[in-house]
Scaffold this motif. Sequence first.
Motif, PDB file in Angstrom:
ATOM      1  N   ASP A  19     -53.835  43.792   1.809  1.00  0.00           N
ATOM      2  CA  ASP A  19     -55.148  43.779   2.461  1.00  0.00           C
ATOM      3  C   ASP A  19     -55.230  44.422   3.838  1.00  0.00           C
ATOM      4  O   ASP A  19     -56.293  44.415   4.456  1.00  0.00           O
TER       5      ASP A  19
ATOM      6  N   ILE B  47     -46.369  43.563  12.276  1.00  0.00           N
ATOM      7  CA  ILE B  47     -46.932  42.240  12.535  1.00  0.00           C
ATOM      8  C   ILE B  47     -47.327  42.097  14.008  1.00  0.00           C
ATOM      9  O   ILE B  47     -48.399  41.594  14.343  1.00  0.00           O
TER      10      ILE B  47
ATOM     11  N   LYS C 111     -51.241  41.712  15.482  1.00  0.00           N
ATOM     12  CA  LYS C 111     -51.597  40.618  16.375  1.00  0.00           C
ATOM     13  C   LYS C 111     -52.266  41.154  17.650  1.00  0.00           C
ATOM     14  O   LYS C 111     -53.304  40.643  18.091  1.00  0.00           O
TER      15      LYS C 111
ATOM     16  N   GLN D 111     -46.493  38.957   2.971  1.00  0.00           N
ATOM     17  CA  GLN D 111     -47.663  38.682   2.135  1.00  0.00           C
ATOM     18  C   GLN D 111     -48.370  37.408   2.564  1.00  0.00           C
ATOM     19  O   GLN D 111     -49.415  37.071   2.033  1.00  0.00           O
ATOM     20  N   TYR D 112     -47.803  36.730   3.552  1.00  0.00           N
ATOM     21  CA  TYR D 112     -48.418  35.473   3.977  1.00  0.00           C
ATOM     22  C   TYR D 112     -49.137  35.554   5.309  1.00  0.00           C
ATOM     23  O   TYR D 112     -49.644  34.575   5.817  1.00  0.00           O
ATOM     24  N   ILE D 113     -49.138  36.713   5.922  1.00  0.00           N
ATOM     25  CA  ILE D 113     -49.955  36.850   7.120  1.00  0.00           C
ATOM     26  C   ILE D 113     -51.356  37.249   6.683  1.00  0.00           C
ATOM     27  O   ILE D 113     -51.592  37.583   5.525  1.00  0.00           O
ATOM     28  N   THR D 114     -52.274  37.167   7.614  1.00  0.00           N
ATOM     29  CA  THR D 114     -53.651  37.543   7.298  1.00  0.00           C
ATOM     30  C   THR D 114     -54.100  38.665   8.219  1.00  0.00           C
ATOM     31  O   THR D 114     -54.049  38.481   9.440  1.00  0.00           O
ATOM     32  N   PRO D 115     -54.513  39.802   7.711  1.00  0.00           N
ATOM     33  CA  PRO D 115     -54.494  40.154   6.294  1.00  0.00           C
ATOM     34  C   PRO D 115     -53.074  40.407   5.822  1.00  0.00           C
ATOM     35  O   PRO D 115     -52.227  40.805   6.605  1.00  0.00           O
ATOM     36  N   SER D 116     -52.851  40.168   4.540  1.00  0.00           N
ATOM     37  CA  SER D 116     -51.528  40.434   3.990  1.00  0.00           C
ATOM     38  C   SER D 116     -51.217  41.912   4.183  1.00  0.00           C
ATOM     39  O   SER D 116     -52.094  42.756   4.175  1.00  0.00           O
TER      40      SER D 116
END
Lengths: 346, 346
Positions: B341, B260, B264, B289-294
Amino acid sequence: MKNKSTIRDVAKLAGVSSATVSYVLNGVKKVSDDTKQRVLKSVEELNYYPDFTAISLSKSKSNLIGVMVPLITDSPASMFKKNQYYHEFLSGVEMIARNNNFDTMISGVGDPEECSNWVKKRNLDGLIFVGLFPENLYLEMSKLDIPIVLIDSYEEHANRYLNVQIDDELGGYAATRHLIELGHEKIVFVATSLASSPVDRKRYDGYKRAITEFHLPLDDRLTIETNDIAFDYGYKAGESIVRSSVHCTAVVAVSDNLAIGIIKALQDNGKRIPEDYSIVGFDDIAISQYITPSLTTVRQDVFDKGKTATELLMKSINDTDAPSPSGTTAVELPIKLIIRDSTKAL
Amino acid sequence: MKNKSTIRDVAKLAGVSSATVSYVLNGVKKVSDDTKQRVLKSVEELNYYPDFTAISLSKSKSNLIGVMVPLITDSPASMFKKNQYYHEFLSGVEMIARNNNFDTMISGVGDPEECSNWVKKRNLDGLIFVGLFPENLYLEMSKLDIPIVLIDSYEEHANRYLNVQIDDELGGYAATRHLIELGHEKIVFVATSLASSPVDRKRYDGYKRAITEFHLPLDDRLTIETNDIAFDYGYKAGESIVRSSVHCTAVVAVSDNLAIGIIKALQDNGKRIPEDYSIVGFDDIAISQYITPSLTTVRQDVFDKGKTATELLMKSINDTDAPSPSGTTAVELPIKLIIRDSTKAL
DNA sequence: TGATGAAATGAAATCGCTTTCAATTATAGG
DNA sequence: CCTATAATTGAAAGCGATTTCATTTCATCA
């Protein structure tokens, strides 16, 4: 090596009685300097350290505190699993407790009696309640005569205990005002439950104050309640925002957890943050600055909250000479609006 | 209401001796059906429940387990604050312990002796070690003669204890292979420390196996060590990837936390994920699964790991009739590559 | 020097339970 | 009906500290 030495071993080696050893160790009675030295030497030599269990039995003091968390769904465990907030809080508790030679135990609250039994069975020296509980629990607990610290509590009974909280109303206000000043007028407020969470309600009060202050219309359809703080509940809220007939351009969520779920849902539906929607969260959990876009949020230092609560508790526990029935202290910790990339002028 | 009733109160009311009450409650000796009923009735009537402290003192059984976590930086607290992994694990522990009428205490490990004293002072019935510890700690602990469960341990001593782990090598392999099959050839491996973390090393072994299997060159410059799992360490790793002279197109990180932070940093530097870089994490923590992209990641069920470890421990504690010196059980939990993703064909 | 009060120490009870071992009661066999 | 044996129960001794209360020791002073 398996067997630890007892106070009597020390006494024997020092040629005194176990009472004297206890006196020395607790500094509770005058002991001649000579014997004191002898005892201390024996303690050293035998690598003696007192047994908490025995102390607990004779003194009714366990050096143990309990943290009560609400039993929202099935178990406290599943609660933790979902909510970062509790973890940061507990970390703070752990830290201070350890510094004071205390250990910490966690419990989800079932019924009041079960909880009360837990305290008695384990001889807990103090209790921290974090979250929202049924009224009768506080009642039951007040019979326990151990110090209690309440977190984020707006309960009736709250002022009978020690208290650590933040200005939730102001937080809600700051978040909303920030959005309004960016030109947003249609702002959705996402809460877990207005009816059952006083914290949410306070933040909502702040939201309303900002809306009113800037002469914007209050629209009930702009309020969403999720009933849970897990990411996926936020996600659902996000979906309902997209599908809603009332178009909005910004969102205030009562927790970062929820905000993160909302953002994801919005993005999955082809919306851009902050171009299409500006989002403000609440808490500033560790992850919040590492998602994309980084989250604008009302920061409260939850870790510090845990520390402060525990310091208060420790102090209260050590005040054996407590004069009045506990001194109703309330500590309000600061909050701060942290502006990042999830909000943008319209 | 403040005073709980004791076993003697029950005994008196039932007109028997406290020994008999104890027999009934522990089912340890035959008691006539008649007296048993009488005792049970008194227990009910007085709302009696045994005092753990007293039991602990007389039986040397506390119904308490300890979880040891490494003391990486300053305190266990700061450890928790940073790493989601521990929380999910602890949630699992908490849950099973509670189901078995046990309570859980956490401790950061200082020196072995301190740790050993903790166990003795509190009369702990069992211990779970999660993470990596100095050799001499295991040595010291083995003298304690309480059941111990090791998590993710590849230590020499490991096979003398109960063990819960996953196939880390396979995880590293699966992650890497996935990227290779997508056409990536320059793949960075981000670890905390290859030298001091056997888990990281195993995953790296898997990485190497995949690289070799597909006849790609192994390049030392494609390995980054962060020395910590906090988000910001991942962020730094991400920055160094951008600045690196060796251009790569994909990253395998030993934890989602790190991944993560990396994502970033990459995004902050104008890179797109997965277009410019494909990223694979490890663990599948709740947020992933809730960050973008998952996040594409190697899932292990950490919550389940905690549960499994604790179940093992409970069983071992209850096996009073343990025949041989503990049955060296190792449980391997499944892992699974979750494709989301953050990875994409080149 | 002897009386007196303060200072230092220890014997023993206590906390609430378990457990050993002996005593009592019930059951069965002769 | 009496004894041998098994089944129940209870008295009391821990577990490892603290703490009350009594006792011993020591100074101090008349």
